[in-house]
Design an enzyme around this catalytic site. Structure first.
Site, PDB file in Angstrom:
ATOM      1  CB  CYS A   2     -17.762  39.589  56.617  1.00 55.38           C
ATOM      2  SG  CYS A   2     -18.321  38.545  54.998  1.00 55.38           S
ATOM      3  NE  ARG A  27     -13.128  41.289  59.320  1.00 60.95           N
ATOM      4  CZ  ARG A  27     -12.349  40.295  59.682  1.00 60.95           C
ATOM      5  NH1 ARG A  27     -11.351  40.645  60.625  1.00 60.95           N
ATOM      6  NH2 ARG A  27     -12.764  38.967  59.822  1.00 60.95           N
ATOM      7  CD1 TRP A  75     -14.363  41.045  49.817  1.00 60.35           C
ATOM      8  CD2 TRP A  75     -14.376  38.906  50.120  1.00 60.35           C
ATOM      9  NE1 TRP A  75     -13.459  40.295  49.025  1.00 60.35           N
ATOM     10  CE2 TRP A  75     -13.534  39.106  48.947  1.00 60.35           C
ATOM     11  CE3 TRP A  75     -14.822  37.462  50.436  1.00 60.35           C
ATOM     12  CZ2 TRP A  75     -12.621  38.352  48.553  1.00 60.35           C
ATOM     13  CZ3 TRP A  75     -14.056  36.324  49.666  1.00 60.35           C
ATOM     14  CH2 TRP A  75     -13.082  36.802  48.596  1.00 60.35           C
ATOM     15  CG  ASN A 101     -15.908  36.102  58.565  1.00 59.94           C
ATOM     16  OD1 ASN A 101     -16.007  36.415  57.261  1.00 59.94           O
ATOM     17  ND2 ASN A 101     -14.832  36.526  59.252  1.00 59.94           N
ATOM     18  N   GLY A 102     -17.249  33.456  57.006  1.00 57.37           N
ATOM     19  CA  GLY A 102     -16.812  32.262  56.623  1.00 57.37           C
ATOM     20  C   GLY A 102     -17.569  31.623  55.907  1.00 57.37           C
ATOM     21  CD  GLU A 488       4.537  43.552  49.838  1.00 60.65           C
ATOM     22  OE1 GLU A 488       4.161  42.454  49.081  1.00 60.65           O
ATOM     23  OE2 GLU A 488       3.922  44.333  50.341  1.00 60.65           O
ATOM     24  CE  LYS A 492       0.854  46.057  49.394  1.00 61.21           C
ATOM     25  NZ  LYS A 492       1.523  44.951  49.902  1.00 61.21           N
ATOM     26  CD  GLU A 495      -2.567  44.188  47.953  1.00 61.63           C
ATOM     27  OE1 GLU A 495      -3.290  43.965  48.763  1.00 61.63           O
ATOM     28  OE2 GLU A 495      -1.456  44.463  48.148  1.00 61.63           O
ATOM     29  CG  HIS A 511      15.202  32.062  31.302  1.00 66.62           C
ATOM     30  ND1 HIS A 511      15.852  31.151  30.592  1.00 66.62           N
ATOM     31  CD2 HIS A 511      15.971  32.754  32.330  1.00 66.62           C
ATOM     32  CE1 HIS A 511      17.051  31.282  31.198  1.00 66.62           C
ATOM     33  NE2 HIS A 511      17.128  32.203  32.173  1.00 66.62           N
ATOM     34  CE  LYS A 610      -4.626  44.388  56.700  1.00 67.71           C
ATOM     35  NZ  LYS A 610      -3.359  45.066  55.977  1.00 67.71           N
TER      36      LYS A 610
END
Ligand code: M6R
Length: 615
Positions: A2, A27, A75, A101-102, A488, A492, A495, A511, A610
């Site tokens: 948040c 965020r 969030w 936040n948290g 990565e 990307k 996301e 495999h 974020k």
């Protein structure tokens, strides 16, 4: 997670809070709200689900004039996204408003305590108990800062909070409990700001103070008083932040992600500046190395930790540490670190990688390392963040604020910083061949220009994106230094475009993942010229033999995959261990353009935040 903003001053608070929320929206963006004092010193509170624009249009024209207030962009952790669950939360009498936040771990027991006495709750959140607790302490005669201190003592968990109350309009109290959810104060002339990150404060103030866990900031427009958990005054001079506020705006780019991809040549230069020296050739850590030469020689291993993109940067860093410093190195997903009773001691160097410096999983791993007495370095993009305070030494990545949720430029900066750190460590340990050092420095000097050339691939990647945007599955393959790049690339893509994508070590393909290959699964193979290129070619042949479409990244001048892969993307050739960052650029551009084709919300992908300040 948040975003939090607070203001106390002489200017109208509403527009300042809304602008700050705009900067923090990356965020969290499932709901937003503000609370301020109206002219009669009553609390005015407005909340709306969805993005900030929903809130803005709701309060347009009805926002009361006010000189202090708080705002929040959410969030969701406890309670679905809804107006009732949006912050700020008030106590039942409307005396206190809080943004948070948290996570408050014992919120259920606290809630139970209040409901047993007949109190009602308006939301499903853990946050609302904070408003009740502060109001209770005020009822018992505490002043606002003391009421927050009592509240902190009653709650368990890691979070940050800002509170206002009708008792003292114009005053904000803010606190940070534990290691999650940082808060930073911005000091102005006759006005003060508080926010969950720097980006929201930069347009107003570059004189800032980061709150440490347990600290409370008593904020009035004339100034800020910091106290610790026991109420003792903490004297700490504000830091002057070097960031340019202009860097935090989108400029000519349609999205922050694209802007940040394009910033990479400059970022590479900034990360290297003053560290890669040519006369005589050597790498220095200008931030000061906490690892003395003798200690460096004593080290027996290195453990790198991070999450997401930062973990992939750490995986590249592992190669560098082994190659240049000849130190056994391993990489851990920071969230798993504490579950294994890792074997650590003062001869284990722990290197954390973090853009925000506030990712709770990474901070917990760092604390575990601290308990075991390990020397610690952090590669971090946020000066003053908690990671920089836990570590013994910091290698600042200097990439500037990264606003898009999807990390791009900070991965490049982290990899360069790890390269510098490993070369430096190698010299201290006497394990670095001076010729290798020299060659790496020479190559590094070319990197900004080569990254600039890689950006010229944008049109090509946009064309590839148009052809592949409707695929629902992607496999990214790489070997050696390109394996973390493949991971990565897949991260990307998933996301920002919500396409299912997997990154694999190319050798692993046979495999299991090979069973997935058919004409509906696109494979992106990183086959740039290095010692594993020929093996990558075999993997590509195996995919093609099963009718899988292949996009191959090769080094410029390499035509060996022409006619084999469906798309052959020539990446500017780069000799040296920093080559992975060149290959990153087309993968970032591909993810961006596929997301654009699919109409996705690129800078604020669904469900993400974020900075992840919850476990
Ligand atoms: O701030 P940090 O580097 O610690 O963040 C770690 C991850 O949350 C982050 O890298 C995330 O995976 C990226 N935003 C993905 O693009």
């Amino acid at each position: 997670m948040c975003g939090i903003i607070g203001y106390s001053g002489e200017r109208p608070a509403g527009p300042i809070l809304l602008e700050g929320l705009g900067r923090l929206e990356y965020r969290g963006y499932d709901s937003a709200g503000i609370a301020l004092f109206d002219e009669q010193h009553r609390l005015y509170c407005a909340r709306a689900t969805g993005k900030l624009e929903q809130l803005t249009s709701r309060i347009e024209g009805v926002l009361p004039p006010a000189v202090a207030g708080i705002g929040h962009t959410r969030w969701a952790t406890h309670g679905r996204p809804s107006e009732a669950n949006a912050h700020p939360h008030l106590d039942p009498t409307g005396r206190v408003a809080v943004v948070h936040n948290g996570i408050i771990e014992n919120f259920a027991a606290l809630r139970e305590r209040f409901t047993a006495r007949g109190a009602s709750f308006a939301s499903e959140t853990d946050t609302e108990v904070l408003a009740h607790l502060v109001a209770e302490a005020l009822d018992e005669g505490a002043d606002l800062a003391e009421a927050l201190r009592v509240t902190l003592a009653e709650t368990e968990g890691a979070y940050s909070v800002v509170v206002i109350a009708t008792d003292d309009p114009g005053r904000l109290v803010a606190a940070r409990a534990g290691n999650a959810g940082g808060l930073v104060i911005g000091h102005g002339e006759g006005e003060q700001f508080v926010a969950s990150d720097l980006a929201a404060l930069l347009p107003y103030s570059r004189r800032v103070t980061f709150l440490n866990p347990g600290e409370i900031a008593d904020i009035r427009r004339e100034g800020v008083t910091l106290t610790d958990a026991d109420g003792a005054v903490v004297e700490r001079a504000p830091q002057l932040q070097p960031y340019d506020p202009v860097a935090a705006v989108k400029g000519r780019y349609r999205h922050f992600m694209l802007k940040e991809i394009h910033e990479q040549p400059d970022v590479a230069l900034d990360t290297m500046r003053g560290r890669y020296l040519q006369d005589p050739p050597r790498v220095e850590l200008d931030d000061g190395s906490p690892i003395a030469a003798a200690q460096a020689r004593e080290l027996q291993r290195a453990v790198l930790v991070g999450m997401g993109t930062s973990q992939y940067a750490a995986m590249i860093g592992r190669h560098y540490i082994e190659r240049f410093a000849r130190l056994p190195a391993e990489v851990d997903n920071a969230s798993e670190f504490g579950y294994r009773r890792p074997v650590l001691d003062p001869r284990t160097l722990v290197v954390s990688v973090a853009q925000s410096g506030e990712t709770v999983d990474t901070l917990l791993a760092m604390e575990e390392a601290r308990r075991e007495g390990c020397p610690q370095l952090t590669v971090c993009n946020t000066p003053g963040s908690q990671a920089t305070r836990i570590a013994d030494g910091v290698i600042h990545t200097r990439a500037g604020p990264e606003i898009a949720v999807a990390s791009t430029k900070t991965m490049t900066a982290s990899v360069i910083a790890l390269h510098a750190m490993a070369l430096h460590l190698g010299r201290l340990r006497g394990s670095l061949d001076p010729e290798v050092e020299c060659a790496e420095i020479e190559a590094a000097m070319r990197l900004p220009a080569v990254l600039g050339e890689a950006l010229l691939l944008e049109e090509r990647m946009a064309a590839v994106a148009r052809r592949y945007a409707q695929f629902e599955d992607f496999l990214f393959l790489g070997r050696g230094l390109s394996y973390p790049v493949a991971l990565e690339g897949a991260l990307k893509l998933k996301e920002v475009s919500y396409i299912h994508a997997e990154g694999y070590a190319a050798g692993e393909m046979k495999h299991g993942p090979i069973a997935l290959i058919d004409e509906r699964l696109a494979t992106l193979a990183i086959a740039t010229r290095d010692e594993v290129r020929d093996k990558m070619r075999s993997n590509i042949e195996q995919v093609k033999a099963r009718r899988g479409p292949v996009i191959a990244l090769v080094s410029e001048g390499d035509d060996s995959l022409d006619g084999i892969a469906d798309e052959v993307i020539a990446v500017p050739a780069f000799e040296g261990a920093l080559a992975p960052v060149v290959a990153l650029v087309p993968l970032q551009l591909l993810a961006y353009h596929i997301a654009l084709e699919r109409g996705a919300d690129i800078d604020q992908p669904r469900n993400l935040a974020k900075t992840v300040t919850v476990e």
